[in-house]
Design an enzyme around this catalytic site. Structure first.
Site, short mmCIF file in Angstrom:
data_model
loop_
_atom_site.label_atom_id
_atom_site.label_comp_id
_atom_site.label_asym_id
_atom_site.label_seq_id
_atom_site.Cartn_x
_atom_site.Cartn_y
_atom_site.Cartn_z
N GLU A 284 -28.70 37.68 7.49
CA GLU A 284 -27.62 38.33 8.25
C GLU A 284 -27.10 39.59 7.59
O GLU A 284 -26.31 40.33 8.16
CB GLU A 284 -26.45 37.34 8.42
N LYS B 162 -18.84 16.09 -4.20
CA LYS B 162 -17.40 15.87 -4.30
C LYS B 162 -17.13 14.55 -5.00
O LYS B 162 -17.19 13.48 -4.40
CB LYS B 162 -16.77 15.93 -2.91
N TRP C 54 -15.13 19.03 -7.86
CA TRP C 54 -16.34 19.44 -7.15
C TRP C 54 -17.39 19.80 -8.18
O TRP C 54 -17.13 20.57 -9.10
CB TRP C 54 -16.05 20.65 -6.26
N THR D 137 -33.20 33.26 11.43
CA THR D 137 -32.86 32.51 10.22
C THR D 137 -32.86 31.04 10.60
O THR D 137 -32.36 30.67 11.65
CB THR D 137 -31.50 32.96 9.66
P1 AMP Z 1 -31.80 33.42 3.98
O1 AMP Z 1 -31.03 34.01 5.08
O2 AMP Z 1 -32.88 32.49 4.43
O3 AMP Z 1 -32.29 34.45 3.04
O4 AMP Z 1 -30.82 32.47 3.14
C1 AMP Z 1 -29.60 32.95 2.62
C2 AMP Z 1 -29.03 31.94 1.68
O5 AMP Z 1 -29.88 31.74 0.56
C3 AMP Z 1 -27.70 32.35 1.07
O6 AMP Z 1 -26.62 32.10 1.92
C4 AMP Z 1 -27.66 31.51 -0.21
O7 AMP Z 1 -27.19 30.19 0.04
C5 AMP Z 1 -29.11 31.44 -0.60
N1 AMP Z 1 -29.38 32.45 -1.64
C6 AMP Z 1 -29.90 33.68 -1.47
N2 AMP Z 1 -30.00 34.31 -2.65
C7 AMP Z 1 -29.53 33.46 -3.59
C8 AMP Z 1 -29.37 33.53 -5.01
N3 AMP Z 1 -29.74 34.60 -5.70
N4 AMP Z 1 -28.82 32.47 -5.64
C9 AMP Z 1 -28.46 31.37 -4.95
N5 AMP Z 1 -28.60 31.24 -3.62
C10 AMP Z 1 -29.13 32.27 -2.95
#
Ligand code: AMP
Length: 544
Positions: free
Chosen positions: A330, A441, A446, A185
């Protein structure tokens, strides 16, 4: 007293064995890198997977070895998923859209022995090869006729490698906790971190995403994952579709709206999955061409927040239900999915869309809690917002060979810190307010950058928008909206602010709007707000 049930480990190979036996003639279709459509079925795929398993063993691959893939969504990549983990090795999917130094770091950190690469990425690997310490050879995912002239040493051809190999393989049985795949990641800071999945976690995640209120694949579905196999196992689709015996349609590198539309129609796709930017472009294409879907019923969107305007447009103009899911590398990755309880299913569309725009409810196996800055648990009342923590049998317990990153990622009870700030309502609906670092902020309040962006994208002339904090002498921070207007649109700052004035709380209306030709994105398609904040660090707000 122990139960008296069979002790059969949960192994990934069982998924493909099941599909080959019970859904033998269900198709897997690929629009290949080379151009033509490739078509076969689960039975034929399983035969080639077994041939590949023989080939891997002949290459000297041992259980526990990491093998990298750098490839689009296609049948050969699918075969690698199953053959590599089936022999007890680890399928390490590498995101080729990362910066080359990150790819170099990842391949060296994982100590990958071989790299299986699509033609597209051979030049990239030629550039990196001298710095890759553990790689013994490169296998190009093509046939002899398309092999490139390349200076990569020990260059092998995939089709030649598996040709003439025996068509059955005696799969080993091993502990279900054995590692099966690896995915890094990439945050916006620091080195990428490896998430190491096991056979057990993968099979449990697959069961969970196939529940009726989750992705819910069936043998009647034709599924097109736009979400890449090189990122978070394509949301688990290559496993979940196989468990369900659903038809799979892989788009290869052909991800422009016209190609996607054509593939959806010719393969009668019923369900597709990807990030909102892809769907916004597809919507734009449908509007411009007047085209309509004849088969697509469900469109799964995740990775970033989904604007209500997009949900409404797909449903009202195209009869396609947008299903919203949230997840993380994760978490294997699906954590929540937006499916209605009885009460919400009866709501009029406008109210229903409000629920569809949230990130959904946790799927079975994902336990959530929200905490304040001191780690105190907050109520699930739909109002209190705080940091989201998660635990469960398909949530990571630590990063691969990275004790420092691991230490920072968990609370004292072993819950994983997601980095997302959310509310959870009494029915379990999770709403992401923001990433912790993206919240604006302003004085004591927020402001959610996601809320502003979702509202802005509702304007018919807006293609994409990002809200970021810029320093303010009185309020500490105030929102700046950075907008990409649709081609030919004559959108002004004043019109944008007027549009937002009745869509978001008065104090969260941005102080300023700037127009740019495009926005920066991460390698997984998310807005790269750290870059925007850097770019607009000294920006003088018109209101300040
Ligand atoms: P990744 O591990 O690259 O898939 O990224 C995960 C992150 O993507 C999460 O912690 C969120 O911040 C963001 N994320 C994933 N799905 C969504 C969603 N449906 N809406 C908003 N943010 C999302």
């Amino acid at each position: 007293m122990r139960g008296l049930m069979m002790n059969q480990p949960l192994l990934i190979t069982e998924l493909i064995r099941y599909a080959a036996r019970c859904h033998a003639d269900t198709e897997i279709v690929t629009k290949t890198v080379e151009g033509p459509i490739h078509r076969y079925d689960y039975a034929a795929a399983y035969t080639r997977i077994q041939q590949l398993a023989h080939a891997l063993r002949e290459l000297g691959v041992r259980p526990g070895d990491r093998l990298a893939t750098m490839a689009w969504n296609g049948h050969r990549h699918f075969e690698l998923y199953y053959a590599i983990s089936g022999i007890g090795a680890i399928c390490h999917t590498v995101n080729p859209r990362l910066f080359p130094p990150q790819i170099e770091y990842i391949l060296n950190h994982a100590e990958d022995k071989f790299v299986f690469v699509d033609l597209t990425f051979v030049p990239l690997l030629e550039q990196l090869a001298p710095k890759l310490k553990a790689v013994k050879g490169y296998v190009v995912l093509t046939d002899a006729a398309h092999m490139p002239a390349s200076k990569l040493s020990n260059l092998l051809c995939y089709e030649e490698l598996i040709r003439d190999k025996p068509s059955t393989y005696a799969w080993p049985t091993f502990d279900e906790w054995t590692a099966s795949s690896l995915c890094y990641t990439s945050g916006t800071t620091g080195n990428p971190k490896g998430v190491l999945y096991s056979h057990r976690s993968t099979v449990l995640h697959t069961f969970s995403v196939n529940q009726a209120d989750s992705l819910a694949f069936t043998p009647r579905d034709s599924i097109l994952p736009v979400v890449p196999l090189f990122h978070v196992n394509a949301w688990g689709i290559p496993y979940a579709a196989t468990m369900a015996g659903a038809k799979l349609v892989f788009p290869g590198p052909h991800l422009d709206p016209a190609s996607l539309y054509q593939l959806i129609e010719t393969e009668q796709v019923t369900m597709t999955a990807g990030v909102p930017t892809i769907w916004l472009k597809l919507l734009e294409y449908l509007d411009q061409t007047g085209k309509r879907f004849t088969s697509l019923k469900r469109l799964l969107s995740g990775g970033s927040a989904v604007p209500i305007s997009m949900i409404a447009a797909f449903e009202e103009k195209h009869d396609t239900r947008v299903c919203h899911a949230w997840g993380m590398t994760e978490i294997s990755p699906v954590g929540t999915k937006g499916t209605f309880k009885a009460a919400q299913a009866k709501l009029p569309p406008a109210e229903r869309y409000q629920y569809q725009a949230t990130q959904g409810r946790p799927i079975f196996g994902v336990d959530l809690k929200i905490v304040d800055a001191e780690g105190r648990e907050l109520p699930h009342d739909g109002k209190s917002f705080g940091n989201l923590l998660v635990r469960g049998p398909f949530v990571t317990s630590g990063y691969f060979n990275d004790p420092e990153a691991t230490k920072a990622a968990f609370d004292k009870d072993g819950w994983f810190r997601t980095g997302d700030v959310v509310t959870i309502d009494p029915d379990g609906w999770v709403r992401i307010v923001d990433r912790t670092k993206d919240l604006i902020k302003s004085g004591g309040e927020w402001i959610s950058s996601i809320d502003l962006e979702n509202a802005a994208v509702g304007h018919p002339d807006v293609m994409e928008a990002a809200a970021i904090a810029v320093p303010h002498p009185k309020w500490q921070e105030r929102p700046l909206l950075v907008v990409v207007a649709k081609p030919g649109a004559k959108l002004t700052r004043e019109e944008m602010l007027r549009y937002l004035s009745d869509k978001v709380a008065k104090w969260s209306v941005p102080d300023d709007v700037v127009f740019v030709p495009e926005l920066p994105h991460t390698a997984t398609g998310k807005l790269l707000k750290s870059k925007l904040r850097e770019q607009f660090r000294d920006y003088q707000l018109q209101s300040a």
